[in-house]
Scaffold this motif. Structure first.
Motif, PDB file in Angstrom:
ATOM      1  N   ARG A   1      10.127  -1.170  -1.277  1.00  0.00           N
ATOM      2  CA  ARG A   1      11.460  -1.434  -1.824  1.00  0.00           C
ATOM      3  C   ARG A   1      11.364  -2.181  -3.148  1.00  0.00           C
ATOM      4  NH1 ARG A   1      16.732  -1.834   0.442  1.00  0.00           N
ATOM      5  NH2 ARG A   1      18.105  -3.163  -0.800  1.00  0.00           N
ATOM      6  N   LEU A   2      10.367  -3.054  -3.260  1.00  0.00           N
ATOM      7  CA  LEU A   2      10.196  -3.859  -4.461  1.00  0.00           C
ATOM      8  C   LEU A   2       9.378  -3.143  -5.538  1.00  0.00           C
ATOM      9  CD1 LEU A   2       9.510  -7.251  -2.671  1.00  0.00           C
ATOM     10  CD2 LEU A   2      11.467  -6.775  -4.144  1.00  0.00           C
ATOM     11  N   GLY A   3       8.813  -1.993  -5.179  1.00  0.00           N
ATOM     12  CA  GLY A   3       8.032  -1.241  -6.150  1.00  0.00           C
ATOM     13  C   GLY A   3       6.665  -1.827  -6.426  1.00  0.00           C
ATOM     14  N   VAL A   4       6.083  -2.488  -5.416  1.00  0.00           N
ATOM     15  CA  VAL A   4       4.755  -3.062  -5.586  1.00  0.00           C
ATOM     16  C   VAL A   4       3.893  -2.639  -4.401  1.00  0.00           C
ATOM     17  CG1 VAL A   4       5.638  -5.059  -6.840  1.00  0.00           C
ATOM     18  CG2 VAL A   4       5.358  -5.199  -4.355  1.00  0.00           C
ATOM     19  N   THR A   5       2.613  -2.924  -4.475  1.00  0.00           N
ATOM     20  CA  THR A   5       1.727  -2.651  -3.352  1.00  0.00           C
ATOM     21  C   THR A   5       1.857  -3.764  -2.320  1.00  0.00           C
ATOM     22  OG1 THR A   5      -0.151  -3.860  -4.289  1.00  0.00           O
ATOM     23  CG2 THR A   5       0.105  -1.533  -4.920  1.00  0.00           C
ATOM     24  N   THR A   6       1.458  -3.464  -1.108  1.00  0.00           N
ATOM     25  CA  THR A   6       1.509  -4.484  -0.056  1.00  0.00           C
ATOM     26  C   THR A   6       0.606  -5.661  -0.407  1.00  0.00           C
ATOM     27  OG1 THR A   6       1.908  -2.750   1.586  1.00  0.00           O
ATOM     28  CG2 THR A   6       1.229  -4.899   2.408  1.00  0.00           C
ATOM     29  N   MET A   7      -0.562  -5.375  -0.991  1.00  0.00           N
ATOM     30  CA  MET A   7      -1.474  -6.448  -1.382  1.00  0.00           C
ATOM     31  C   MET A   7      -0.840  -7.341  -2.440  1.00  0.00           C
ATOM     32  SD  MET A   7      -4.028  -6.468   0.517  1.00  0.00           S
ATOM     33  CE  MET A   7      -4.919  -7.717  -0.396  1.00  0.00           C
ATOM     34  N   ALA A   8      -0.079  -6.748  -3.357  1.00  0.00           N
ATOM     35  CA  ALA A   8       0.594  -7.552  -4.370  1.00  0.00           C
ATOM     36  C   ALA A   8       1.619  -8.481  -3.731  1.00  0.00           C
ATOM     37  CB  ALA A   8       1.269  -6.645  -5.393  1.00  0.00           C
ATOM     38  N   LEU A   9       2.266  -7.995  -2.684  1.00  0.00           N
ATOM     39  CA  LEU A   9       3.263  -8.810  -1.989  1.00  0.00           C
ATOM     40  C   LEU A   9       2.623 -10.031  -1.343  1.00  0.00           C
ATOM     41  CD1 LEU A   9       6.276  -8.850  -1.264  1.00  0.00           C
ATOM     42  CD2 LEU A   9       5.720  -7.534   0.794  1.00  0.00           C
ATOM     43  N   TYR A  10       1.416  -9.851  -0.849  1.00  0.00           N
ATOM     44  CA  TYR A  10       0.726 -10.959  -0.186  1.00  0.00           C
ATOM     45  C   TYR A  10       0.300 -12.059  -1.156  1.00  0.00           C
ATOM     46  CZ  TYR A  10       0.501  -8.919   4.477  1.00  0.00           C
ATOM     47  OH  TYR A  10       0.824  -8.436   5.721  1.00  0.00           O
ATOM     48  N   ARG A  11       0.392 -11.814  -2.456  1.00  0.00           N
ATOM     49  CA  ARG A  11       0.118 -12.890  -3.415  1.00  0.00           C
ATOM     50  C   ARG A  11       1.232 -13.930  -3.411  1.00  0.00           C
ATOM     51  NH1 ARG A  11      -1.368  -8.453  -7.121  1.00  0.00           N
ATOM     52  NH2 ARG A  11      -3.636  -8.264  -7.161  1.00  0.00           N
ATOM     53  N   TYR A  12       2.393 -13.546  -2.884  1.00  0.00           N
ATOM     54  CA  TYR A  12       3.565 -14.429  -2.889  1.00  0.00           C
ATOM     55  C   TYR A  12       3.868 -14.988  -1.498  1.00  0.00           C
ATOM     56  CZ  TYR A  12       4.411 -12.426  -7.482  1.00  0.00           C
ATOM     57  OH  TYR A  12       4.291 -12.046  -8.797  1.00  0.00           O
ATOM     58  N   VAL A  13       3.664 -14.169  -0.479  1.00  0.00           N
ATOM     59  CA  VAL A  13       3.880 -14.606   0.914  1.00  0.00           C
ATOM     60  C   VAL A  13       2.644 -14.244   1.711  1.00  0.00           C
ATOM     61  CG1 VAL A  13       6.392 -14.586   0.955  1.00  0.00           C
ATOM     62  CG2 VAL A  13       5.177 -12.458   1.320  1.00  0.00           C
TER      63      VAL A  13
ATOM     64  N   LYS B   1      13.190 -12.913  -5.259  1.00  0.00           N
ATOM     65  CA  LYS B   1      13.424 -11.469  -5.198  1.00  0.00           C
ATOM     66  C   LYS B   1      12.916 -10.896  -3.879  1.00  0.00           C
ATOM     67  CE  LYS B   1      13.304 -10.586 -10.199  1.00  0.00           C
ATOM     68  NZ  LYS B   1      12.586  -9.880 -11.297  1.00  0.00           N
ATOM     69  N   ILE B   2      11.793 -11.396  -3.417  1.00  0.00           N
ATOM     70  CA  ILE B   2      11.243 -10.941  -2.142  1.00  0.00           C
ATOM     71  C   ILE B   2      12.200 -11.273  -1.003  1.00  0.00           C
ATOM     72  CG2 ILE B   2       9.398 -11.348  -0.467  1.00  0.00           C
ATOM     73  CD1 ILE B   2       7.529 -11.770  -2.882  1.00  0.00           C
ATOM     74  N   ALA B   3      12.721 -12.489  -1.015  1.00  0.00           N
ATOM     75  CA  ALA B   3      13.660 -12.901   0.023  1.00  0.00           C
ATOM     76  C   ALA B   3      14.920 -12.051  -0.012  1.00  0.00           C
ATOM     77  CB  ALA B   3      14.009 -14.378  -0.145  1.00  0.00           C
ATOM     78  N   GLU B   4      15.428 -11.794  -1.204  1.00  0.00           N
ATOM     79  CA  GLU B   4      16.642 -10.985  -1.354  1.00  0.00           C
ATOM     80  C   GLU B   4      16.436  -9.577  -0.790  1.00  0.00           C
ATOM     81  OE1 GLU B   4      19.668  -9.417  -4.917  1.00  0.00           O
ATOM     82  OE2 GLU B   4      17.850 -10.542  -5.397  1.00  0.00           O
TER      83      GLU B   4
END
Length: 250
Positions: free
Chosen positions: A63-75, A38-41
């Motif tokens: 865009r994904l409806g999450v915090t930036t810190m939450a995004l860093y858990r995946y990338v 989903k992140i890649a898309e």
């Protein structure tokens, strides 16, 4: 994903390891509803709309409806994000045609990849080894399989695919530049210059009669296509491969 892939991912560069890592979150944090796919898309959609310059981790998180810190858990970094985006935008190769023609297969192998670049011109800004993800590997596999009926040695098959990959890269850079220009984005590439006008301005008909004749015929203004779809350069390359198959094929 196989055990071998999971173990091997630990030894890969960070920007490449994320493409083969089995866990969606790596070693940090619990699993969430978000996924690397989903992140890649979402990253691809942003890059398609505004280019890589318009992409940031913060904007992607919104865009994904999450915090930036939450995004860093995946990338863990933008390099990892780019690697995921590259592989997603290239996409998996379609099923091989049933024509039984290795030449038709390789022609499609090239034109389909250039087509992906036309759709996502920012791909040409991310051509690195770190983008060696599952989809890119699948493209290599498809290319090698297309050459199986030729009887060429494994070394020759790999060399042919490498040569055609360079063709895709070269033609993709031109295509990406044209697409950017059409979208009103500054693009610098020699192919965008009016070569015919420049050459005509610096050549004397007496000293350069061959160039003058070519200019008069509009030769330097032609797109070089063999049949309106396949570039002349690809046609010439495949002609060469055909001669190689005739000479060395089993």
């Amino acid at each position: 994903m196989s055990d071998q892939e999971q173990v091997g991912a630990a030894d890969l560069p960070p920007g490449m390891a994320v493409l083969w890592r089995a866990s969606e979150t790596g070693s940090r944090g619990p699993r969430r509803a978000l996924s690397r796919a989903k992140i890649a898309e979402a990253g691809v959609a942003l890059a398609d709309a505004d280019g890589l310059d318009g992409l940031s981790m913060a904007r992607l998180a919104r865009r994904l409806g999450v915090t930036t810190m939450a995004l860093y858990r995946y990338v863990a970094s933008k390099d990892e994000l780019y690697a995921l985006m590259y592989d997603a935008a290239v996409g998996a190769p379609p099923d091989a045609a049933t024509s039984g023609s290795w030449r038709a297969e390789l022609e499609a192998w090239c034109t389909e990849q250039v087509g992906a670049i036309a759709q996502h011109p920012w791909l040409m800004e991310l051509v690195t080894l770190s983008a060696m993800g599952p989809n890119r590997v699948a493209w290599i596999e498809r290319g090698l399989r297309a050459l199986e009926p030729t009887g060429l040695s494994q070394q020759r098959r790999a060399a042919v695919i490498g040569m055609l990959a360079l063709h895709v890269l070269s033609e993709g850079q031109v295509v990406a530049s044209f697409v950017r220009q059409q979208r009103g984005v500054r693009a610098d590439h020699p192919a965008l210059a009016d070569f015919s006008a420049l050459l005509g301005a610096v050549t004397d008909p007496v000293q350069y009669p061959a160039i003058t004749a070519a200019l008069a015929a509009g030769a330097f203004s032609d797109d070089g296509s063999a049949d309106g779809a396949v570039s002349l350069s690809l046609t010439l390359l495949l002609d060469g491969v055909e001669r190689l198959v005739e000479r060395e094929g089993g």
